[in-house]
Design an enzyme around this catalytic site. Structure first.
Site, short mmCIF file in Angstrom:
data_model
loop_
_atom_site.label_atom_id
_atom_site.label_comp_id
_atom_site.label_asym_id
_atom_site.label_seq_id
_atom_site.Cartn_x
_atom_site.Cartn_y
_atom_site.Cartn_z
N HIS A 1 43.38 31.34 43.98
CA HIS A 1 42.37 31.83 42.62
C HIS A 1 42.87 33.18 42.02
O HIS A 1 43.29 33.41 40.98
CB HIS A 1 40.88 31.96 42.93
CG HIS A 1 40.10 32.14 41.66
ND1 HIS A 1 39.48 30.97 41.13
CD2 HIS A 1 39.76 33.27 41.18
CE1 HIS A 1 38.72 31.79 40.23
NE2 HIS A 1 38.91 32.85 40.07
N GLU A 2 43.09 34.30 43.04
CA GLU A 2 43.48 35.71 42.59
C GLU A 2 44.96 35.63 42.28
O GLU A 2 45.22 36.37 41.19
CB GLU A 2 43.03 36.47 43.77
CG GLU A 2 41.66 36.71 44.13
CD GLU A 2 40.61 36.43 42.94
OE1 GLU A 2 40.88 36.94 41.93
OE2 GLU A 2 39.44 36.22 43.25
N HIS B 1 45.48 33.94 38.72
CA HIS B 1 44.72 35.09 37.76
C HIS B 1 46.01 35.83 37.00
O HIS B 1 46.00 36.46 36.06
CB HIS B 1 43.80 35.94 38.19
CG HIS B 1 42.31 35.26 37.89
ND1 HIS B 1 41.92 34.61 36.76
CD2 HIS B 1 41.33 35.35 38.82
CE1 HIS B 1 40.62 34.33 36.81
NE2 HIS B 1 40.20 34.96 38.15
N GLU C 1 38.78 31.80 33.90
CA GLU C 1 38.15 31.21 34.85
C GLU C 1 38.29 29.95 35.09
O GLU C 1 38.15 29.37 36.01
CB GLU C 1 36.52 31.65 35.10
CG GLU C 1 36.44 33.27 35.21
CD GLU C 1 37.28 33.94 36.50
OE1 GLU C 1 37.63 33.01 37.30
OE2 GLU C 1 37.31 35.12 36.58
N TYR D 1 33.18 28.57 34.73
CA TYR D 1 34.10 27.96 36.09
C TYR D 1 34.23 26.70 36.37
O TYR D 1 35.44 26.14 36.39
CB TYR D 1 33.83 28.64 37.61
CG TYR D 1 33.74 30.24 37.19
CD1 TYR D 1 33.34 31.18 36.42
CD2 TYR D 1 34.75 30.98 38.22
CE1 TYR D 1 33.35 32.60 36.85
CE2 TYR D 1 34.78 32.15 38.47
CZ TYR D 1 34.11 32.91 37.56
OH TYR D 1 34.28 34.48 37.77
ZN LIG Z 1 38.39 34.30 38.73
#
Ligand SMILES: [Zn+2]
Length: 408
Positions: free
Chosen positions: A264-265, A268, A287, A347
């Site tokens: 996830h990070e 980004h 997100e 999300y």
């Molecule tokens: Zn995030």
């Protein structure tokens, strides 16, 4: 990012009144952490543009900082504090561009975390940065540190502008491991754990990097990517690194499939940081796409069942929003009554919309559309219409009805 902090910042910005034209394009900080006193001693230079002619005051929207000195071309400037921040009184005839020098202390606060031998920032930028301009506007940050011997550091990319909320740094007596993948240096820093532990936790990073680079159609925008492991449950993307809480990564040692927070990070770095929503009400573009890409990584690495499980979890969260009578379009501009509901839409529903697009377009057109979107908008702010345009271009069909149903 954990979305818990968005609201407080929005409230703070609302206090700042109508949007100001001026903004800092570059922040240069000299940072000396005082671990015992839990504060930073900072000397800053801000390159500010867009100062309207005749302006006699400039707002530094960082009320939590302890500003002691402001200077322009060698001249001391008077300061006034309010709930909105620091009002710097300007001499007559300045602008539209100016370089402001500031001295301040930043005490420990949300987003400025001190440990026994380290400090890191996470999201609440105006608690350590003298913010001039909106959090979604881009600026470059250069950090020079005065650190005790043996300390290591990481900071935002000084060359490429990023939104203020993903600028940041960390410094401390960290353990360090590194490796090379796809021509990039992957660094693992630990405020907790040792070198072997760091390698074990972050072992999946090289494969993830290759996956996201292929899907983005763009290499990682930096020569180096650092993941910092800290105590607790934080998960925060920064413009060239990520801060990840140990609690988020403990499960991975038993169950390698529990790698979502790394994915996830890292995702980004493209979706969220490089390409950022133009407005907070389209935060799902950061997100929702990132959550979907995390699921897509799991599908490729751990198989179809892992992907379906991510979709089911998202569907359950979206169901709860529906049950609460709060199923909103993704880009809905109104206020959410709770963080949980906002998150369920941005999300979870965001992820499910990306899956719906994938089903509508088919594999080839969908991934081509995502590459178009990513390549066309790198370094820019986006709206849902930009995603629609890229997907329509790849699909060769009008997607207005689908976007109407989910997004607008
Ligand atoms: Zn995030």
């Amino acid at each position: 990012m954990a979305p818990t902090s968005v609201w407080r910042l929005l409230a703070l910005l609302a206090l700042a009144g109508p949007a100001l034209a001026q903004r800092a394009e570059h922040y240069s900080l000299h940072v000396r952490p005082d671990i015992e006193a839990q504060r930073l001693q900072v000397q800053a230079r801000l390159q500010i543009s867009g100062v309207p002619p005749g302006s006699r005051e400039l707002l530094v929207a960082a009320p939590g900082l302890q500003l002691s000195h402001a200077e322009l071309d060698g001249q001391d400037l008077p300061l006034r504090h309010s709930e909105a921040g620091w009002h710097v009184q300007l001499p007559a005839g300045v602008g539209p561009g100016l370089t402001l020098a500031l001295r301040y202390q930043a005490p420990a606060a949300e987003g400025l975390v001190f440990g026994p031998n380290y400090v890191y920032t996470a999201y609440q930028s105006c608690n350590w940065l003298p913010c001039v301009g909106r959090l979604l506007e881009r600026a470059t940050l250069h950090v020079q540190f005065a650190l005790p011997p043996g300390w290591l550091s990481v900071a935002s990319d000084a060359e490429r502008p990023y939104p203020l909320y993903v600028l940041g740094f960390a410094a401390g007596r960290f353990k360090e491991a590194s490796e090379t993948a796809s021509g990039r240096t992957l660094r693992y820093l630990g405020a907790v754990d040792d070198e072997a532990g760091l390698r074990a936790r972050f072992a999946s990073t090289p494969a993830m990097l290759a996956f996201f680079e292929a899907k983005a159609g763009l290499p990682l925008p930096h020569a180096e990517y650092t993941q910092l492991l800290v105590p607790g449950g934080v998960a925060q993307e920064v413009s060239r690194h990520a801060v990840i809480g140990k609690a988020m990564l403990d499960p991975i040692l038993e169950t390698p499939e529990e790698d979502w927070v790394i994915a996830h990070e890292l995702a980004h770095q493209w979706w969220g940081n490089l390409i950022t929503c133009a407005d907070w009400n389209e935060f799902w573009l950061n997100e929702g796409i990132t959550s979907f890409m995390t699921a897509a990584w799991k599908q490729q690495r751990w198989g179809e069942a892992a992907y379906q499980r991510e979709l089911e979890l998202a569907a359950r969260r979206w169901e709860r929003a529906k049950a609460a009578g709060f199923d909103k379009p993704l880009s809905w501009p109104g206020d959410y009554p709770s963080l949980g509901l906002k998150r369920a839409i941005h999300y979870s529903k965001g992820m499910l919309f990306m899956h719906a697009l994938r089903q509508e377009l088919g594999e080839a057109a969908f991934w081509q559309g995502l590459r178009r979107y990513t390549q066309a908008n790198a370094g820019h702010s986006v709206r849902a219409a930009d995603l629609q345009e890229a997907m329509e271009g790849a699909a060769g069909m009008n997607l207005q009805r689908l976007f109407e149903r989910w997004v607008y």
